[in-house]
Scaffold this motif. Structure first.
Motif, PDB file in Angstrom:
ATOM      1  N   SER A 121      -3.599  11.681   3.902  1.00 27.03           N
ATOM      2  CA  SER A 121      -2.164  11.475   4.133  1.00 27.03           C
ATOM      3  C   SER A 121      -1.900  10.518   5.295  1.00 27.03           C
ATOM      4  N   THR A 122      -2.743  10.569   6.343  1.00 26.74           N
ATOM      5  CA  THR A 122      -2.546   9.676   7.494  1.00 26.74           C
ATOM      6  C   THR A 122      -2.814   8.227   7.101  1.00 26.74           C
ATOM      7  N   VAL A 123      -3.898   7.992   6.367  1.00 24.41           N
ATOM      8  CA  VAL A 123      -4.221   6.626   5.916  1.00 24.41           C
ATOM      9  C   VAL A 123      -3.127   6.115   4.982  1.00 24.41           C
ATOM     10  N   ALA A 124      -2.613   6.992   4.118  1.00 24.13           N
ATOM     11  CA  ALA A 124      -1.542   6.587   3.187  1.00 24.13           C
ATOM     12  C   ALA A 124      -0.310   6.128   3.955  1.00 24.13           C
ATOM     13  N   LYS A 125       0.014   6.810   5.061  1.00 25.79           N
ATOM     14  CA  LYS A 125       1.177   6.411   5.879  1.00 25.79           C
ATOM     15  C   LYS A 125       0.958   5.025   6.472  1.00 25.79           C
ATOM     16  N   LYS A 126      -0.271   4.782   6.960  1.00 28.70           N
ATOM     17  CA  LYS A 126      -0.593   3.473   7.547  1.00 28.70           C
ATOM     18  C   LYS A 126      -0.443   2.364   6.498  1.00 28.70           C
ATOM     19  N   LEU A 127      -0.939   2.633   5.301  1.00 29.24           N
ATOM     20  CA  LEU A 127      -0.852   1.638   4.232  1.00 29.24           C
ATOM     21  C   LEU A 127       0.597   1.339   3.881  1.00 29.24           C
ATOM     22  N   ALA A 128       1.415   2.405   3.795  1.00 31.27           N
ATOM     23  CA  ALA A 128       2.824   2.226   3.431  1.00 31.27           C
ATOM     24  C   ALA A 128       3.592   1.463   4.498  1.00 31.27           C
ATOM     25  N   GLU A 129       3.177   1.622   5.763  1.00 28.30           N
ATOM     26  CA  GLU A 129       3.852   0.914   6.864  1.00 28.30           C
ATOM     27  C   GLU A 129       3.579  -0.583   6.801  1.00 28.30           C
ATOM     28  N   HIS A 130       2.326  -0.947   6.469  1.00 23.13           N
ATOM     29  CA  HIS A 130       1.924  -2.349   6.572  1.00 23.13           C
ATOM     30  C   HIS A 130       1.942  -3.100   5.248  1.00 23.13           C
ATOM     31  N   LEU A 131       1.841  -2.356   4.139  1.00 26.65           N
ATOM     32  CA  LEU A 131       1.929  -2.970   2.808  1.00 26.65           C
ATOM     33  C   LEU A 131       3.027  -2.211   2.078  1.00 26.65           C
ATOM     34  N   PRO A 132       4.286  -2.620   2.264  1.00 25.85           N
ATOM     35  CA  PRO A 132       5.427  -1.761   1.945  1.00 25.85           C
ATOM     36  C   PRO A 132       5.722  -1.496   0.480  1.00 25.85           C
ATOM     37  N   ASP A 133       4.934  -2.050  -0.450  1.00 24.79           N
ATOM     38  CA  ASP A 133       5.124  -1.689  -1.858  1.00 24.79           C
ATOM     39  C   ASP A 133       3.797  -1.812  -2.596  1.00 24.79           C
ATOM     40  N   ILE A 134       3.766  -1.313  -3.807  1.00 28.25           N
ATOM     41  CA  ILE A 134       2.518  -1.266  -4.566  1.00 28.25           C
ATOM     42  C   ILE A 134       2.021  -2.658  -4.914  1.00 28.25           C
ATOM     43  N   VAL A 135       2.926  -3.615  -5.044  1.00 27.80           N
ATOM     44  CA  VAL A 135       2.524  -4.999  -5.339  1.00 27.80           C
ATOM     45  C   VAL A 135       1.699  -5.553  -4.176  1.00 27.80           C
ATOM     46  N   ALA A 136       2.183  -5.305  -2.952  1.00 26.07           N
ATOM     47  CA  ALA A 136       1.467  -5.775  -1.760  1.00 26.07           C
ATOM     48  C   ALA A 136       0.112  -5.095  -1.630  1.00 26.07           C
ATOM     49  N   LEU A 137       0.054  -3.796  -1.946  1.00 23.18           N
ATOM     50  CA  LEU A 137      -1.207  -3.071  -1.839  1.00 23.18           C
ATOM     51  C   LEU A 137      -2.210  -3.572  -2.876  1.00 23.18           C
ATOM     52  N   ARG A 138      -1.748  -3.744  -4.112  1.00 25.29           N
ATOM     53  CA  ARG A 138      -2.650  -4.241  -5.169  1.00 25.29           C
ATOM     54  C   ARG A 138      -3.180  -5.639  -4.835  1.00 25.29           C
ATOM     55  N   GLY A 139      -2.351  -6.447  -4.232  1.00 27.29           N
ATOM     56  CA  GLY A 139      -2.743  -7.829  -3.946  1.00 27.29           C
ATOM     57  C   GLY A 139      -3.459  -8.002  -2.625  1.00 27.29           C
ATOM     58  N   ALA A 140      -3.614  -6.914  -1.856  1.00 26.93           N
ATOM     59  CA  ALA A 140      -4.232  -7.031  -0.529  1.00 26.93           C
ATOM     60  C   ALA A 140      -5.723  -7.349  -0.640  1.00 26.93           C
TER      61      ALA A 140
END
Length: 669
Positions: free
Chosen positions: A521-540
């Motif tokens: 859950s802590t890592v998920a919060k960090k990801l959501a803060e810096h890659l604010p949507d699923i498109v950004a996360l997939r493309g990271a």
């Protein structure tokens, strides 16, 4: 119509009121207002401080939630050395200690007995009633300044209550992770496929040294204060000081007792040998102190420890029983974990039937065999564990335990990655325990919180062929649910409502619910803060991911592997189509200027006065754009300490301007 208050006055009043309410709630267990009202006051204070940062007090109650990033902890010198105590395990040694004390100062001696909490010693300094510094023990003379993290611990007052305290004083305490929080944390780590924490003490120690104080706040550390230090103490005895600091707002355990003789001390020790297991924190003994400060001064110190105190340590609770079998459990990540099945035995006040064996290496190290007489221990560990085998009682025909080479659930050949202790079943899409565990994780409280569903219903749905993955849950119909065993139409309707409500769950919890390995859950919060949507996360890229604070190599590779699987991509697409949130709900960025408009930046390395996250924010707020990779189109590389040599070489080769931290800040001034 009421006049609007000046910000300074309102901040002062809110700070005072919230500090008082916190004191009532955490020290006196009194709730004077509802959580909703309290949260509203705290939000108002936070908003005012954001609008007027110059008015924010260092010990504002808003600091309880953390958020400070500490790149390194500075060393501080202890005003009063933090010495360790001499230890004993015997009644005879305690009686010898008593004789030495009475021989030195006479027979008129009182003792104070306290629980020896298994946590991390900490020093807390106050000036004029305000918290100014929290430091670790270190080597006893010097420790690390961890003040930002200490401010998040609610048992520690940021402003002392009352008025009868000295201008400068220090309180010592033991920081601990409550057993319940420890168990929840380990359950979350197990869900994420991470290595479990050995015991609450190690977990507390590691938490105190985290760089991000908001993560420290989320761990809900506690602190029992146990001693007072001052150049000119207003107290005659240790017991008086404990009563006083309790009134000032420090949390003092009510397990301490004043004893008139060594017989009373021994009676206390015997009483708490079993009672200690009722406490919300691990303890491993009793600290015995001479009560009078005058006598303490007279007795003095050795080079390593005070002559007026001693620690009695209870022997680790151990019991002998027979190993009846090994059960292999398959978890959500496919990890196959051995659990020892024991002949029931009484240990530390509870009947133990199962014990941790950890992995194949541990079975081999202990040379475990079925039918062995084994010793089971409950020391600092929460879960009983096998510590050794009584080889003298081993059956003559015993055979070594062979760890399975195939999954006990689906028969797939197990694999073990280099550097890992656990064997894994790679059949994540066809292994029933893995599939059901993934679904149970998805509906859990910290994830989607679909409280009307439970493990039994998940099992029924899976066996009926209605669900194979999380997206299938949102395709369930009333008829399918109502047709399950012991399921009425009302219960079925409630499940559908609960599924609908889960679509309101925040993006970071949806990420956690996906069950990506190593993403708790802590890592998920960090990801959501810096890659604010699923498109950004997939493309990271890998570089984008490891640039995020506390995201390392293992987590980054796990995320990349997850989105390379077409079935995972399809699952996310279906969940998104079902209406789940795959975008952070953040406030729009406030533009400060267009000074960096049209300019692109790569950030690399560690910075002295500012975090990478703050740098990204600054670039965006001045119209610039942060990109992940160096190319000929890049304008600037902002270089910090420990920057990778490959990036530096590429930037130089392409003639890209390299900025130091100060040079970048000068650009936007």
């Amino acid at each position: 119509m009421a006049l609007e208050k000046e910000p300074a006055q309102e901040i002062k009043e809110l700070t005072h009121r919230i500090n008082y309410l916190n004191y009532q709630y955490y020290q006196n267990s009194v709730s004077e207002i509802s959580d909703f009202e309290f949260d509203g006051m705290l939000k108002r204070l936070q908003d005012l401080e954001d609008q007027h940062p110059e008015l924010r007090e260092p010990n504002s109650p808003t600091q309880r939630v953390g958020g400070t990033i500490t790149k390194s902890f500075k060393t501080v010198h202890h005003r009063y050395p933090m010495l360790s105590l001499s230890n004993t395990y015997s009644e005879e040694d305690l009686r010898e200690f008593d004789k030495r004390v009475r021989k030195a100062v006479g027979d008129n001696v009182e003792y104070v007995c306290e629980q020896k909490f298994d946590g991390v010693a900490i020093s807390l300094t106050y000036e004029n009633g305000q918290f100014v510094q929290g430091a670790t023990r270190g080597d006893g003379t010097r420790g690390d300044d961890i003040s930002a993290n200490v401010r998040t611990i609610r048992d520690i007052p940021l402003q002392v209550h009352g008025k009868d305290y000295p201008g400068l004083f220090e309180v010592r305490g033991e920081v601990f992770l409550p057993l319940q929080v420890f168990e929840e944390l380990n359950a979350e780590r197990e869900e994420a496929g991470e290595q479990l924490l050995a015991n609450p003490r190690n977990a507390a120690s590691g938490t105190l040294k985290l760089q991000d104080s908001s993560v420290v706040a989320s761990r809900k550390l506690g602190c029992f204060s146990y001693s007072f230090h001052c150049d000119k103490s207003p107290f005659q005895t240790h017991s008086e000081s404990l009563q006083a600091i309790g009134k000032w707002g420090f949390k003092v355990s009510d397990t301490w007792r004043k004893c008139d003789s060594i017989e009373d001390v021994l009676a206390y020790i015997n009483e708490w040998e079993t009672r200690r297991f009722e406490l919300p924190i691990a303890t491993d003994g009793v600290v015995v102190k001479v009560n009078s400060y005058g006598l303490q001064e007279e007795l003095g110190f050795t080079a390593k420890s005070p002559r007026w105190a001693i620690a009695y340590k209870y022997p680790a609770m151990s019991a002998a029983t027979k190993l009846q079998g090994i059960q292999y459990q398959v978890g959500r990540t496919g990890a196959v974990t051995p659990v020892a099945l024991l002949e029931p035995v009484l240990l530390a006040g509870t009947v133990v039937k199962r014990a941790s064996v950890h992995n194949a290496n541990e079975i081999q190290r202990l040379d475990l065999r079925l039918g062995d007489t084994v010793f089971v221990e409950k020391g600092g560990e929460i879960i009983p564990k096998i510590t050794e085998v009584d080889f003298s009682k081993r059956p003559a025909d015993s055979q070594p335990i062979l760890y399975p080479t195939n999954c006990p659930a689906c028969g797939t050949e197990l694999v073990r990655s280099e550097g890992e202790a656990n064997f894994y079943c790679p059949n994540e899409k066809g292994c029933a325990p893995q599939i059901q565990a993934k679904l149970e994780h998805f509906i859990s409280r910290k994830a989607m919180n679909i409280d009307e569903l439970g493990p039994k219903t998940i099992e029924q749905l899976y066996k009926a062929g209605y669900v194979q993955n999380a997206a299938d849950l949102y395709d369930l119909t009333l008829d399918q649910l109502a047709g399950l065993e012991r399921m009425g139409e009302k219960s079925a309707s409630n499940i559908l409502k609960s599924l609908e409500k889960s679509k309101e769950v925040a993006y970071d919890r949806v990420l956690f619910a996906l069950g990506i390995r190593f993403v708790g859950s802590t890592v998920a919060k960090k990801l959501a803060e810096h890659l604010p949507d699923i498109v950004a996360l997939r493309g990271a890229s890998y570089e984008d991911l490891v640039a995020i604070n506390e995201i390392g190599d293992r987590i980054a590779n796990s995320i990349l592997e997850y989105f390379q699987d077409p079935e995972h991509v399809q699952l996310v697409d279906r969940l998104q189509a079902a209406g789940l949130k795959f975008k952070s709900e953040t406030t729009p960025l406030e533009m400060e200027s267009d000074r960096l408009s049209g300019q692109t930046f790569v950030i690399s390395g560690v910075f002295e006065s500012i975090s990478r996250e703050e740098l990204q924010q600054l670039i965006a707020s001045h119209g610039g754009k942060v990109v992940s990779s160096i190319s000929a189109k890049l304008n600037y590389l902002v270089a910090g300490d420990k920057m990778g040599p490959a990036k530096l070489e590429k930037a130089n080769k392409l003639g890209i301007r390299i900025l130091s931290e100060d040079e970048f800040l000068q650009m936007i001034r």
